[in-house]
Design a protein around this motif. Structure first.
Motif, short mmCIF file in Angstrom:
data_model
loop_
_atom_site.label_atom_id
_atom_site.label_comp_id
_atom_site.label_asym_id
_atom_site.label_seq_id
_atom_site.Cartn_x
_atom_site.Cartn_y
_atom_site.Cartn_z
N SER A 165 0.85 -1.19 0.00
CA SER A 165 0.00 0.00 0.00
C SER A 165 0.88 1.24 0.00
N GLN A 166 0.37 2.29 -0.61
CA GLN A 166 1.09 3.55 -0.71
C GLN A 166 0.16 4.69 -0.33
N ASN A 167 0.66 5.64 0.43
CA ASN A 167 -0.09 6.85 0.72
C ASN A 167 0.11 7.81 -0.44
N VAL A 168 -0.98 8.24 -1.08
CA VAL A 168 -0.88 9.06 -2.29
C VAL A 168 -1.67 10.35 -2.14
N ARG A 169 -1.37 11.31 -2.99
CA ARG A 169 -2.07 12.59 -3.03
C ARG A 169 -2.38 12.96 -4.47
N PHE A 170 -3.55 13.54 -4.70
CA PHE A 170 -3.93 14.03 -6.02
C PHE A 170 -4.94 15.14 -5.82
N LYS A 171 -5.17 15.95 -6.83
CA LYS A 171 -6.09 17.08 -6.70
C LYS A 171 -7.37 16.87 -7.50
N ASN A 172 -8.50 17.36 -6.95
CA ASN A 172 -9.72 17.36 -7.73
C ASN A 172 -9.75 18.61 -8.62
N ARG A 173 -10.78 18.77 -9.40
CA ARG A 173 -10.77 19.88 -10.37
C ARG A 173 -11.01 21.24 -9.72
N PHE A 193 -10.00 6.64 -0.48
CA PHE A 193 -9.65 8.06 -0.30
C PHE A 193 -10.55 8.75 0.71
N ASP A 194 -9.99 9.81 1.30
CA ASP A 194 -10.76 10.70 2.18
C ASP A 194 -11.40 11.79 1.33
N PRO A 195 -12.71 12.01 1.42
CA PRO A 195 -13.32 13.10 0.68
C PRO A 195 -12.77 14.47 1.12
N SER A 196 -12.96 15.45 0.27
CA SER A 196 -12.53 16.81 0.59
C SER A 196 -13.00 17.24 1.97
N PHE A 197 -12.17 18.02 2.67
CA PHE A 197 -12.48 18.62 3.97
C PHE A 197 -12.46 17.63 5.13
N THR A 198 -12.09 16.37 4.85
CA THR A 198 -12.13 15.35 5.90
C THR A 198 -10.82 14.57 5.92
N GLY A 199 -10.56 13.90 7.04
CA GLY A 199 -9.38 13.06 7.14
C GLY A 199 -8.11 13.81 6.83
N GLU A 200 -7.28 13.23 5.97
CA GLU A 200 -6.03 13.85 5.57
C GLU A 200 -6.17 14.68 4.30
N SER A 201 -7.35 14.74 3.74
CA SER A 201 -7.55 15.54 2.52
C SER A 201 -7.59 17.02 2.85
N GLY A 202 -7.42 17.84 1.82
CA GLY A 202 -7.37 19.28 2.00
C GLY A 202 -8.73 19.92 2.11
N GLY A 203 -8.70 21.26 2.13
CA GLY A 203 -9.90 22.05 2.32
C GLY A 203 -9.74 22.88 3.58
N ALA A 204 -9.79 24.21 3.44
CA ALA A 204 -9.48 25.09 4.56
C ALA A 204 -10.44 24.91 5.72
N GLY A 255 -9.04 22.02 -7.21
CA GLY A 255 -7.72 22.29 -6.65
C GLY A 255 -7.51 21.80 -5.24
N ILE A 256 -8.48 21.08 -4.68
CA ILE A 256 -8.31 20.54 -3.33
C ILE A 256 -7.54 19.23 -3.39
N GLU A 257 -6.57 19.10 -2.52
CA GLU A 257 -5.75 17.89 -2.49
C GLU A 257 -6.48 16.77 -1.76
N ILE A 258 -6.57 15.64 -2.43
CA ILE A 258 -7.24 14.47 -1.87
C ILE A 258 -6.19 13.46 -1.43
N ALA A 259 -6.37 12.93 -0.22
CA ALA A 259 -5.46 11.93 0.32
C ALA A 259 -6.05 10.54 0.12
N GLY A 260 -5.20 9.62 -0.32
CA GLY A 260 -5.66 8.26 -0.52
C GLY A 260 -4.64 7.23 -0.11
N ASP A 261 -5.10 6.02 0.10
CA ASP A 261 -4.23 4.86 0.28
C ASP A 261 -4.45 3.95 -0.92
N LEU A 262 -3.38 3.69 -1.64
CA LEU A 262 -3.43 2.88 -2.85
C LEU A 262 -2.97 1.46 -2.51
#
Length: 335
Positions: free
Chosen positions: A13-21, A75-86, A23-30
């Motif tokens: 498993s890998q901890n990964v990051r990517f952005k939605n459209r 993945f963690d949805p925006s604004f939750t967990g390790e994902s972004g969102g102010a 611009g919020i960074e989404i955290a995931g485990d692959l």
């Protein structure tokens, strides 16, 4: 904080990051199946339950899919967990729907993933967003849900769609007033918004009931069976996670407004001819959500009722989660 489920040593498993459209960074485990880098693999995006994090049920599902030959992304949805969102602890149906497509975007960049063989698995309250995403995003070739909740109906119509027009008006008034509370407290400057229940109830006098934590530190002995089941998962070592909203806090008090405005899976017929599998426990209080979605979906569709299972059983009870059926569903439809 470690994951809340047993780890398979042979599944990387890998901890990964990517952005939605947006611009919020989404955290995931692959999660990666054995021999993944020698071929183009089918892939599955996984999220849910509502208020949970990727270290809980979605990670368990993703790992199980990887064990069976799929590249799987929890993945963690925006604004939750390790994902972004102010602003934290915000549930936003449009954004959560977008997050599924953003996860598909990410998987499609991986050299060992076949872009034409990507599916979506949702659990509990993220199910409506997965179905909504699949209705518009043709890249999702198959979608399955487990213990589905339609959060828009659940928040606005109450259990079994039972709220009256008068009660719904009280909900709208309550949430609207919460916006003034945030304005007067300068929340837009501080980022500290008042917390409250996302599913608002009523007391014996008809007044709206809310609170700043979804669960008390200790559950009363006379608590209803549904509350006991959720508490047993989110607030005990079985499923507790420090980043899970359900384990530690509540959503922002204005969260329900977006769900009052946004009906989920209104485009469910557009998923056809791609298949849908809806899985629900025989004894789940939420079973009717899956049955309602099944009724309005177009073929091909299947509703699987798991004997002797309740809603929360399908979060982590491997003897009840029908992984054989889910794996065969995705294997057949992500050829």
């Amino acid at each position: 904080m470690t994951k809340t489920f047993d780890i398979y040593e042979n599944i990387a498993s890998q901890n990964v990051r990517f952005k939605n459209r947006f611009g919020i960074e989404i955290a995931g485990d692959l999660y990666l199946p054995e021999g993944y880098d020698h071929q183009k693999n089918p892939a599955i995006v996984v999220s849910g339950p509502f208020g949970a994090v990727k270290e809980q049920a979605s990670g368990l599902y993703a790992q199980e899919f990887a064990k069976n030959g799929f590249v799987a992304l929890a993945f963690d949805p925006s604004f939750t967990g390790e994902s972004g969102g102010a602003v934290r602890n915000v549930a936003e149906p449009v954004m959560f729907t977008e997050d599924y497509s953003a996860a598909v975007d990410y998987l499609g960049t991986l050299p060992y993933v076949d872009r034409e063989r990507i599916g979506a698995q949702a659990i509990c309250g993220l199910s409506g967003m997965a179905l909504t995403a699949a209705g518009a995003d043709m890249r999702i070739k198959a979608v399955a849900t487990a213990s589905m909740y339609d959060m828009s109906k659940s928040m606005y119509l109450g259990y079994m769609n039972s709220y009256t027009d008068e009660q719904k008006a009280k909900l709208r008034e309550h949430v609207s007033q919460q916006r003034w509370v945030d304005v007067d407290n300068g929340a837009s400057e501080t980022g500290k918004y008042r917390l409250g229940y996302h599913e608002l109830g009523f007391d014996e006098k008809g007044h709206v009931v809310t609170g700043e934590s979804l669960f008390p530190e200790n559950l009363p002995e006379d608590a209803d069976p549904v509350s006991k089941a959720f508490f047993d998962y989110y607030c005990t070592p079985r499923g507790y996670h420090e980043r899970s909203i359900n384990s530690t806090a509540a959503w922002t008090a204005t969260t329900p407004m977006a769900f009052y405005e946004f009906p989920l899976y209104h485009n469910i017929k557009d998923i056809s001819p791609r298949p849908i599998l809806l899985v629900a426990g025989e004894n789940a209080h939420s079973r009717y959500h899956s049955e309602e979605a099944y009724a309005v979906a177009s073929e091909p569709k299947e509703l699987l009722i798991v004997p002797n299972a309740d809603h929360v059983d399908l979060y982590d009870q491997k003897d009840k989660i029908p992984f054989d059926k889910l794996v065969s569903f995705f294997t057949e439809n992500l050829k």
